[in-house]
Write a protein that holds these residues in place. Structure first.
Motif, PDB file in Angstrom:
ATOM      1  N   LEU A   1      -2.147  -7.719   0.579  1.00 29.57           N
ATOM      2  CA  LEU A   1      -2.984  -6.647   1.119  1.00 29.57           C
ATOM      3  C   LEU A   1      -2.193  -5.349   1.258  1.00 29.57           C
ATOM      4  CD1 LEU A   1      -5.640  -5.647   2.230  1.00 29.57           C
ATOM      5  CD2 LEU A   1      -5.062  -6.666   4.450  1.00 29.57           C
ATOM      6  N   ALA A   2      -0.945  -5.452   1.748  1.00 32.85           N
ATOM      7  CA  ALA A   2      -0.104  -4.261   1.878  1.00 32.85           C
ATOM      8  C   ALA A   2       0.127  -3.622   0.517  1.00 32.85           C
ATOM      9  CB  ALA A   2       1.226  -4.629   2.534  1.00 32.85           C
ATOM     10  N   TYR A   3       0.319  -4.452  -0.507  1.00 32.73           N
ATOM     11  CA  TYR A   3       0.522  -3.942  -1.863  1.00 32.73           C
ATOM     12  C   TYR A   3      -0.705  -3.181  -2.351  1.00 32.73           C
ATOM     13  CZ  TYR A   3       0.874  -4.183  -6.974  1.00 32.73           C
ATOM     14  OH  TYR A   3       0.876  -3.890  -8.321  1.00 32.73           O
ATOM     15  N   ARG A   4      -1.870  -3.753  -2.125  1.00 37.06           N
ATOM     16  CA  ARG A   4      -3.095  -3.103  -2.588  1.00 37.06           C
ATOM     17  C   ARG A   4      -3.365  -1.807  -1.825  1.00 37.06           C
ATOM     18  NH1 ARG A   4      -7.641  -7.733  -4.028  1.00 37.06           N
ATOM     19  NH2 ARG A   4      -6.277  -9.066  -5.287  1.00 37.06           N
ATOM     20  N   LEU A   5      -3.081  -1.805  -0.531  1.00 34.05           N
ATOM     21  CA  LEU A   5      -3.264  -0.580   0.253  1.00 34.05           C
ATOM     22  C   LEU A   5      -2.285   0.502  -0.194  1.00 34.05           C
ATOM     23  CD1 LEU A   5      -3.801  -2.104   3.821  1.00 34.05           C
ATOM     24  CD2 LEU A   5      -5.527  -1.000   2.382  1.00 34.05           C
TER      25      LEU A   5
ATOM     26  N   LEU B   1      -1.629   4.556   0.768  1.00 35.01           N
ATOM     27  CA  LEU B   1      -1.044   4.387   2.102  1.00 35.01           C
ATOM     28  C   LEU B   1       0.456   4.105   1.976  1.00 35.01           C
ATOM     29  CD1 LEU B   1      -3.693   2.214   3.983  1.00 35.01           C
ATOM     30  CD2 LEU B   1      -3.424   4.690   3.988  1.00 35.01           C
ATOM     31  N   GLN B   2       1.236   4.732   2.841  1.00 40.76           N
ATOM     32  CA  GLN B   2       2.689   4.569   2.813  1.00 40.76           C
ATOM     33  C   GLN B   2       3.083   3.359   3.666  1.00 40.76           C
ATOM     34  OE1 GLN B   2       4.676   6.531   0.828  1.00 40.76           O
ATOM     35  NE2 GLN B   2       2.679   7.283   0.126  1.00 40.76           N
ATOM     36  N   LEU B   3       3.155   2.198   3.024  1.00 42.56           N
ATOM     37  CA  LEU B   3       3.469   0.956   3.732  1.00 42.56           C
ATOM     38  C   LEU B   3       4.756   0.350   3.183  1.00 42.56           C
ATOM     39  CD1 LEU B   3      -0.057  -0.733   3.876  1.00 42.56           C
ATOM     40  CD2 LEU B   3       1.133   0.439   5.729  1.00 42.56           C
TER      41      LEU B   3
ATOM     42  N   VAL C   1      -0.114  -5.329  10.696  1.00 38.90           N
ATOM     43  CA  VAL C   1      -0.821  -4.613  11.771  1.00 38.90           C
ATOM     44  C   VAL C   1       0.060  -3.515  12.349  1.00 38.90           C
ATOM     45  CG1 VAL C   1      -1.763  -4.844  14.108  1.00 38.90           C
ATOM     46  CG2 VAL C   1      -2.344  -6.537  12.349  1.00 38.90           C
ATOM     47  N   GLU C   2       1.331  -3.845  12.581  1.00 39.34           N
ATOM     48  CA  GLU C   2       2.262  -2.861  13.126  1.00 39.34           C
ATOM     49  C   GLU C   2       2.418  -1.664  12.190  1.00 39.34           C
ATOM     50  OE1 GLU C   2       6.995  -2.626  14.346  1.00 39.34           O
ATOM     51  OE2 GLU C   2       5.955  -4.560  14.410  1.00 39.34           O
ATOM     52  N   ALA C   3       2.520  -1.942  10.889  1.00 39.46           N
ATOM     53  CA  ALA C   3       2.671  -0.863   9.909  1.00 39.46           C
ATOM     54  C   ALA C   3       1.422   0.020   9.861  1.00 39.46           C
ATOM     55  CB  ALA C   3       2.958  -1.452   8.535  1.00 39.46           C
ATOM     56  N   LEU C   4       0.256  -0.594   9.943  1.00 36.09           N
ATOM     57  CA  LEU C   4      -0.995   0.176   9.917  1.00 36.09           C
ATOM     58  C   LEU C   4      -1.145   1.020  11.169  1.00 36.09           C
ATOM     59  CD1 LEU C   4      -3.419  -2.524   8.459  1.00 36.09           C
ATOM     60  CD2 LEU C   4      -2.618  -0.449   7.322  1.00 36.09           C
ATOM     61  N   CYS C   5      -0.720   0.484  12.300  1.00 35.96           N
ATOM     62  CA  CYS C   5      -0.805   1.243  13.561  1.00 35.96           C
ATOM     63  C   CYS C   5       0.107   2.473  13.524  1.00 35.96           C
ATOM     64  CB  CYS C   5      -0.443   0.344  14.737  1.00 35.96           C
ATOM     65  SG  CYS C   5      -1.690  -0.896  15.150  1.00 35.96           S
ATOM     66  N   ARG C   6       1.235   2.362  12.835  1.00 38.24           N
ATOM     67  CA  ARG C   6       2.149   3.505  12.745  1.00 38.24           C
ATOM     68  C   ARG C   6       1.584   4.641  11.912  1.00 38.24           C
ATOM     69  NH1 ARG C   6       6.441  -0.445  12.128  1.00 38.24           N
ATOM     70  NH2 ARG C   6       6.429  -0.049   9.876  1.00 38.24           N
TER      71      ARG C   6
END
Length: 278
Positions: free
Chosen positions: A249-253, A258-260, A271-276
């Motif tokens: 999911l992080a890869y697709r985002l 999105l900068q993940l 979740v922590e990365a998305l909250c940042r």
């Protein structure tokens, strides 16, 4: 000295026959004491064959496998090896032989002539270690799949094993059973320092380990931390393997802009990365 070490290990099934098959091809690796290692690979990659060498259930065709410095080809030391390394297989029903849980856990110690009071002590300690004390007098067939696997693990612990080798122990379990078993294994590794080698096809389980070894056609193809292994999504797919859902999911985002962090391997990190990003 590594707790488990393979040096140029080969294993051929049906050696010298027309249907000879090479399952392990020049495998060299080290597993340190107290480490949690996961072995990944598709069916036929050699991972289960390798695991059976750690317990001396199989002998090398060429090369060496050492357990706590003991050569597994030394037949006089087989019991020393198997008392150090306990194996748990995919189907717990194939390992449980007694009609009562405590009798099954005590079978190994009794089989080597241990004193009854010591057997009772070890059974109690093993049951406590896997949180199965209340099931001491239960018939195993009344237990869930996850509980049966915890009994199998307790049987290994009763032998004072220093290492658990788990060959797809959660493959036949439902999600609740998988959590029971993996939580137990992680706690034994963390709190008691038991060395763990886990073979699994569940990537979320692999993400919990210290190090991952990826096998293909009897060879080690990749080795590293879960973050290192799973960030190579393309390489894993080429080997017929997945990555954790959170990593995918992080890869697709990330591809959507999105900068993940590419090293995300579990839901909490995602979740922590998305909250940042807020």
């Amino acid at each position: 000295m590594a707790f488990i070490e393979c040096r140029g290990l080969y294993h051929d099934y049906n050696a010298g026959m027309e249907n000879e098959y090479r399952a392990l091809d020049n495998v060299s690796l080290r597993v340190e004491k107290g480490e949690f290692v996961t072995i990944l690979g598709t069916n036929g990659s050699g991972k289960s064959t390798l695991a059976k060498h750690f317990n001396a259930l199989l002998q090398p065709t060429q090369g060496k496998c050492l357990v706590d410095g003991i050569d597994t080809s030394d037949e006089a030391r087989l019991w020393d090896i198997r008392s150090r390394v306990g194996m748990v297989f995919q189907n717990p029903d194939n390992q449980i032989i007694a009609a009562i849980v405590e009798d099954d856990i005590g079978f190994g110690p009794e089989n080597i002539g241990m004193e009854p009071h010591e057997i009772r002590r070890r059974v109690t300690a093993a049951l406590k270690a896997v949180n199965m004390e209340e099931f001491r007098h239960f018939a195993p067939h009344l237990l869930s799949g996850g509980q049966k696997q915890r009994v199998a693990i307790a049987g290994a612990l009763a032998m004072n094993t220093e290492c658990l080798v788990l060959d797809e122990p959660t493959a036949m379990l439902d999600p609740a059973g998988r959590r029971e078993v993996i939580d137990t294994v992680c706690r034994l590794n963390r709190e008691q320092g038991i060395t763990v080698v886990n073979i699994t096809h569940f990537m979320e389980e692999a993400a919990l380990s210290d190090r991952i070894i990826v096998m293909n056609k009897g060879r080690i193809m990749k080795e590293g931390s879960p973050e290192e292994i799973f960030q190579d999504i393309g390489g894993m797919r080429q080997l017929g393997l997945d990555v954790p859902v959170a990593t995918e999911l992080a890869y697709r985002l990330s591809r959507k802009g999105l900068q993940l962090d590419r090293a995300i391997i579990n839901q909490e990190a995602l979740v922590e990365a998305l909250c940042r990003l807020k």
